[in-house]
Write a protein that holds these residues in place. Sequence first.
Motif, PDB file in Angstrom:
ATOM      1  N   TYR A  12       0.751  -1.278  -0.202  1.00 46.30           N
ATOM      2  CA  TYR A  12      -0.123   0.208  -0.058  1.00 46.30           C
ATOM      3  C   TYR A  12       0.763   1.419   0.054  1.00 46.30           C
ATOM      4  O   TYR A  12       2.198   1.203   0.620  1.00 46.30           O
ATOM      5  N   HIS A  20      -3.710   3.950   8.188  1.00 49.35           N
ATOM      6  CA  HIS A  20      -3.965   2.799   8.681  1.00 49.35           C
ATOM      7  C   HIS A  20      -3.660   2.440  10.186  1.00 49.35           C
ATOM      8  O   HIS A  20      -4.399   2.274  10.993  1.00 49.35           O
ATOM      9  N   TRP A  21      -2.330   3.008  10.429  1.00 50.20           N
ATOM     10  CA  TRP A  21      -1.536   2.931  11.767  1.00 50.20           C
ATOM     11  C   TRP A  21      -1.894   3.916  12.563  1.00 50.20           C
ATOM     12  O   TRP A  21      -2.252   3.777  13.705  1.00 50.20           O
ATOM     13  N   VAL A  24      -5.367   2.677  13.801  1.00 52.81           N
ATOM     14  CA  VAL A  24      -5.050   1.501  14.567  1.00 52.81           C
ATOM     15  C   VAL A  24      -4.870   2.036  16.126  1.00 52.81           C
ATOM     16  O   VAL A  24      -5.570   1.607  17.378  1.00 52.81           O
ATOM     17  N   ARG A  67      -9.027   9.172   5.410  1.00 53.33           N
ATOM     18  CA  ARG A  67      -8.674   7.772   4.906  1.00 53.33           C
ATOM     19  C   ARG A  67      -9.539   7.435   4.066  1.00 53.33           C
ATOM     20  O   ARG A  67      -9.345   7.024   2.827  1.00 53.33           O
ATOM     21  N   ARG A  71      -8.670   6.435   0.231  1.00 55.35           N
ATOM     22  CA  ARG A  71      -8.880   5.275  -0.608  1.00 55.35           C
ATOM     23  C   ARG A  71      -9.764   5.207  -1.748  1.00 55.35           C
ATOM     24  O   ARG A  71      -9.505   4.386  -2.717  1.00 55.35           O
ATOM     25  N   HIS A  93     -12.790  -6.131   4.832  1.00 52.64           N
ATOM     26  CA  HIS A  93     -12.298  -4.659   5.127  1.00 52.64           C
ATOM     27  C   HIS A  93     -13.736  -3.766   4.586  1.00 52.64           C
ATOM     28  O   HIS A  93     -13.563  -2.716   5.142  1.00 52.64           O
ATOM     29  N   LEU A  96     -15.058  -3.452   8.110  1.00 48.53           N
ATOM     30  CA  LEU A  96     -14.417  -2.681   8.881  1.00 48.53           C
ATOM     31  C   LEU A  96     -14.965  -1.408   8.744  1.00 48.53           C
ATOM     32  O   LEU A  96     -14.879  -0.276   9.549  1.00 48.53           O
ATOM     33  N   TYR A  97     -14.602  -0.887   7.355  1.00 49.39           N
ATOM     34  CA  TYR A  97     -14.912   0.753   6.877  1.00 49.39           C
ATOM     35  C   TYR A  97     -16.411   0.842   7.460  1.00 49.39           C
ATOM     36  O   TYR A  97     -16.567   2.049   8.001  1.00 49.39           O
ATOM     37  N   ILE A 155     -12.317  -6.528  14.199  1.00 49.03           N
ATOM     38  CA  ILE A 155     -10.851  -6.211  14.119  1.00 49.03           C
ATOM     39  C   ILE A 155     -10.191  -7.713  14.503  1.00 49.03           C
ATOM     40  O   ILE A 155      -8.976  -7.916  14.179  1.00 49.03           O
ATOM     41  N   HIS A 158      -9.663  -9.522  11.716  1.00 45.52           N
ATOM     42  CA  HIS A 158      -8.563  -9.162  10.604  1.00 45.52           C
ATOM     43  C   HIS A 158      -7.211  -9.206  11.288  1.00 45.52           C
ATOM     44  O   HIS A 158      -6.289  -9.684  10.418  1.00 45.52           O
ATOM     45  N   ILE A 159      -6.910  -9.173  12.751  1.00 42.79           N
ATOM     46  CA  ILE A 159      -5.641  -9.567  13.239  1.00 42.79           C
ATOM     47  C   ILE A 159      -5.393 -10.827  12.939  1.00 42.79           C
ATOM     48  O   ILE A 159      -4.340 -11.202  12.609  1.00 42.79           O
ATOM     49  N   VAL A 173       1.136 -10.912   2.540  1.00 41.10           N
ATOM     50  CA  VAL A 173       0.108  -9.874   2.566  1.00 41.10           C
ATOM     51  C   VAL A 173       0.290  -9.048   3.958  1.00 41.10           C
ATOM     52  O   VAL A 173       0.163  -7.612   3.710  1.00 41.10           O
ATOM     53  N   LEU A 174       1.125  -9.348   5.115  1.00 42.15           N
ATOM     54  CA  LEU A 174       1.198  -8.516   6.182  1.00 42.15           C
ATOM     55  C   LEU A 174       2.186  -7.283   5.805  1.00 42.15           C
ATOM     56  O   LEU A 174       2.140  -6.170   6.191  1.00 42.15           O
ATOM     57  N   ARG A 176       2.301  -5.805   2.983  1.00 38.61           N
ATOM     58  CA  ARG A 176       1.715  -4.647   2.199  1.00 38.61           C
ATOM     59  C   ARG A 176       1.513  -3.648   3.038  1.00 38.61           C
ATOM     60  O   ARG A 176       1.202  -2.546   2.657  1.00 38.61           O
ATOM     61  N   MET A 177       1.229  -3.864   4.554  1.00 36.25           N
ATOM     62  CA  MET A 177       0.714  -2.587   5.251  1.00 36.25           C
ATOM     63  C   MET A 177       1.572  -2.262   6.177  1.00 36.25           C
ATOM     64  O   MET A 177       1.490  -1.553   7.114  1.00 36.25           O
TER      65      MET A 177
HETATM   66  C1  HEM Z   1      -2.109  -5.782  14.616  1.00 39.72           C
HETATM   67  C2  HEM Z   1      -3.015  -5.275  13.881  1.00 39.72           C
HETATM   68  C3  HEM Z   1      -3.383  -5.113  12.482  1.00 39.72           C
HETATM   69  C4  HEM Z   1      -2.576  -5.758  11.369  1.00 39.72           C
HETATM   70  C5  HEM Z   1      -1.405  -6.586  11.544  1.00 39.72           C
HETATM   71  C6  HEM Z   1      -3.217  -5.096  10.355  1.00 39.72           C
HETATM   72  C7  HEM Z   1      -2.700  -5.631   9.057  1.00 39.72           C
HETATM   73  C8  HEM Z   1      -3.350  -5.202   7.806  1.00 39.72           C
HETATM   74  C9  HEM Z   1      -2.789  -5.582   6.509  1.00 39.72           C
HETATM   75  C10 HEM Z   1      -1.792  -6.336   5.975  1.00 39.72           C
HETATM   76  C11 HEM Z   1      -3.670  -4.773   5.496  1.00 39.72           C
HETATM   77  C12 HEM Z   1      -3.558  -5.243   4.045  1.00 39.72           C
HETATM   78  C13 HEM Z   1      -4.420  -6.399   3.615  1.00 39.72           C
HETATM   79  C14 HEM Z   1      -4.464  -6.456   2.065  1.00 39.72           C
HETATM   80  O1  HEM Z   1      -3.391  -6.909   1.671  1.00 39.72           O
HETATM   81  O2  HEM Z   1      -5.430  -6.069   1.326  1.00 39.72           O
HETATM   82  C15 HEM Z   1      -4.796  -4.210   6.336  1.00 39.72           C
HETATM   83  C16 HEM Z   1      -5.883  -3.477   5.636  1.00 39.72           C
HETATM   84  C17 HEM Z   1      -6.826  -2.917   6.313  1.00 39.72           C
HETATM   85  N1  HEM Z   1      -6.745  -2.930   7.840  1.00 39.72           N
HETATM   86 FE1  HEM Z   1      -5.618  -3.410   9.207  1.00 39.72          FE
HETATM   87  N2  HEM Z   1      -4.196  -4.480  10.485  1.00 39.72           N
HETATM   88  C18 HEM Z   1      -4.411  -4.258  12.072  1.00 39.72           C
HETATM   89  C19 HEM Z   1      -5.276  -3.641  12.673  1.00 39.72           C
HETATM   90  C20 HEM Z   1      -6.353  -3.031  11.879  1.00 39.72           C
HETATM   91  C21 HEM Z   1      -7.469  -2.317  12.837  1.00 39.72           C
HETATM   92  C22 HEM Z   1      -7.315  -2.157  14.227  1.00 39.72           C
HETATM   93  C23 HEM Z   1      -8.409  -1.844  11.905  1.00 39.72           C
HETATM   94  C24 HEM Z   1      -9.557  -1.087  12.421  1.00 39.72           C
HETATM   95  C25 HEM Z   1      -9.334  -0.069  13.051  1.00 39.72           C
HETATM   96  C26 HEM Z   1      -7.868  -2.261  10.668  1.00 39.72           C
HETATM   97  C27 HEM Z   1      -8.547  -2.223   9.507  1.00 39.72           C
HETATM   98  C28 HEM Z   1      -7.962  -2.297   8.218  1.00 39.72           C
HETATM   99  C29 HEM Z   1      -8.794  -1.983   6.897  1.00 39.72           C
HETATM  100  C30 HEM Z   1     -10.256  -1.280   6.898  1.00 39.72           C
HETATM  101  C31 HEM Z   1      -7.877  -2.394   5.871  1.00 39.72           C
HETATM  102  C32 HEM Z   1      -8.527  -2.304   4.161  1.00 39.72           C
HETATM  103  C33 HEM Z   1      -7.393  -1.440   3.868  1.00 39.72           C
HETATM  104  C34 HEM Z   1      -7.823  -0.885   2.349  1.00 39.72           C
HETATM  105  O3  HEM Z   1      -7.865  -1.546   1.597  1.00 39.72           O
HETATM  106  O4  HEM Z   1      -8.042   0.428   2.180  1.00 39.72           O
HETATM  107  N3  HEM Z   1      -6.669  -2.887  10.585  1.00 39.72           N
HETATM  108  N4  HEM Z   1      -4.340  -4.311   7.557  1.00 39.72           N
END
Ligand code: HEM
Length: 179
Positions: A12, A20-21, A24, A67, A71, A93, A96-97, A155, A158-159, A173-174, A176-177
């Motif tokens: 990303y 994103h972070w 979080v 955000r 997006r 996702h 979540l949004y 959440i 997702h984690i 995948v991880l 990516r973010m």
């Molecule tokens: C340790 C905590 C977290 C990790 C390791 C993590 C990891 C990731 C990763 C790797 C992606 C990308 C996935 C892909 O390849 O498309 C992602 C996307 C996303 N995460 Fe997290 N995440 C965490 C916590 C959170 C939390 C707490 C939220 C909500 C508040 C969140 C909301 C999202 C959303 C909405 C996306 C989609 C992004 C997009 O496509 O626009 N994440 N996350």
Amino acid sequence: MAAVEQYRSEAYGRVARLLHWLVVVLIAAQFVVGWTMPDVHRDTQPVGLIAWHLAIGTALIVAMALRIVWRLTHRPPPGELPPLLDFASRATHFLLYAALVAVPLLGWANASSRGWASTLSGALPLPPIAATGSSVAHAMGDVHGVLAWVLFALIAMHIGAALFHRFVRKDKVLERMTW
Ligand code: HEM
Ligand code: HEM
């Protein structure tokens, strides 16, 4: 060098990762404050932890608005997941949004109905979105609390998925973010 460029092209963008972070961190703080602050009653004043909940909530609303705009104007990098996983990840996702919009909006409506200002210590004052005394917006406080649990469950899923990718599928995948 070529490998680094290829890896970066799959991640990303910098702004999407930053947002994103940031969200979080704000969400983690908001859950801790939401669940430890005193119960809110008719005569409760928005001070102490409740003032913190309104301040973090205001920052969250602004961060989520940025955000979503980002997006909608920047497509995520294409992934290489099998169809079922791809669908599960898109659906989660999206939900979540949806929860990240609904939960703050309902909290904001409830705060408005109490005549409480949503502001970051005086900065970024948000306008009220419901009339003071509105019974519908007042009732939204309960929905806010229940939907916060739904967001929490999403959440957790997702984690769990991020860990599944990292340690079971051992794919990228991880990364990516992350940085
Ligand atoms: C340790 C905590 C977290 C990790 C390791 C993590 C990891 C990731 C990763 C790797 C992606 C990308 C996935 C892909 O390849 O498309 C992602 C996307 C996303 N995460 Fe997290 N995440 C965490 C916590 C959170 C939390 C707490 C939220 C909500 C508040 C969140 C909301 C999202 C959303 C909405 C996306 C989609 C992004 C997009 O496509 O626009 N994440 N996350
Ligand atoms: C995703 C972000 C948010 C989360 C996770 C969250 C979480 C919570 C939680 C867990 C409670 C306690 C519910 C209960 O014990 O029944 C609560 C109450 C409350 N929150 Fe939030 N909140 C968020 C955003 C906001 C925002 C943006 C505002 C206002 C600007 C806000 C205003 C309130 C108010 C006024 C209450 C008291 C509601 C009542 O008891 O009637 N919240 N929130």
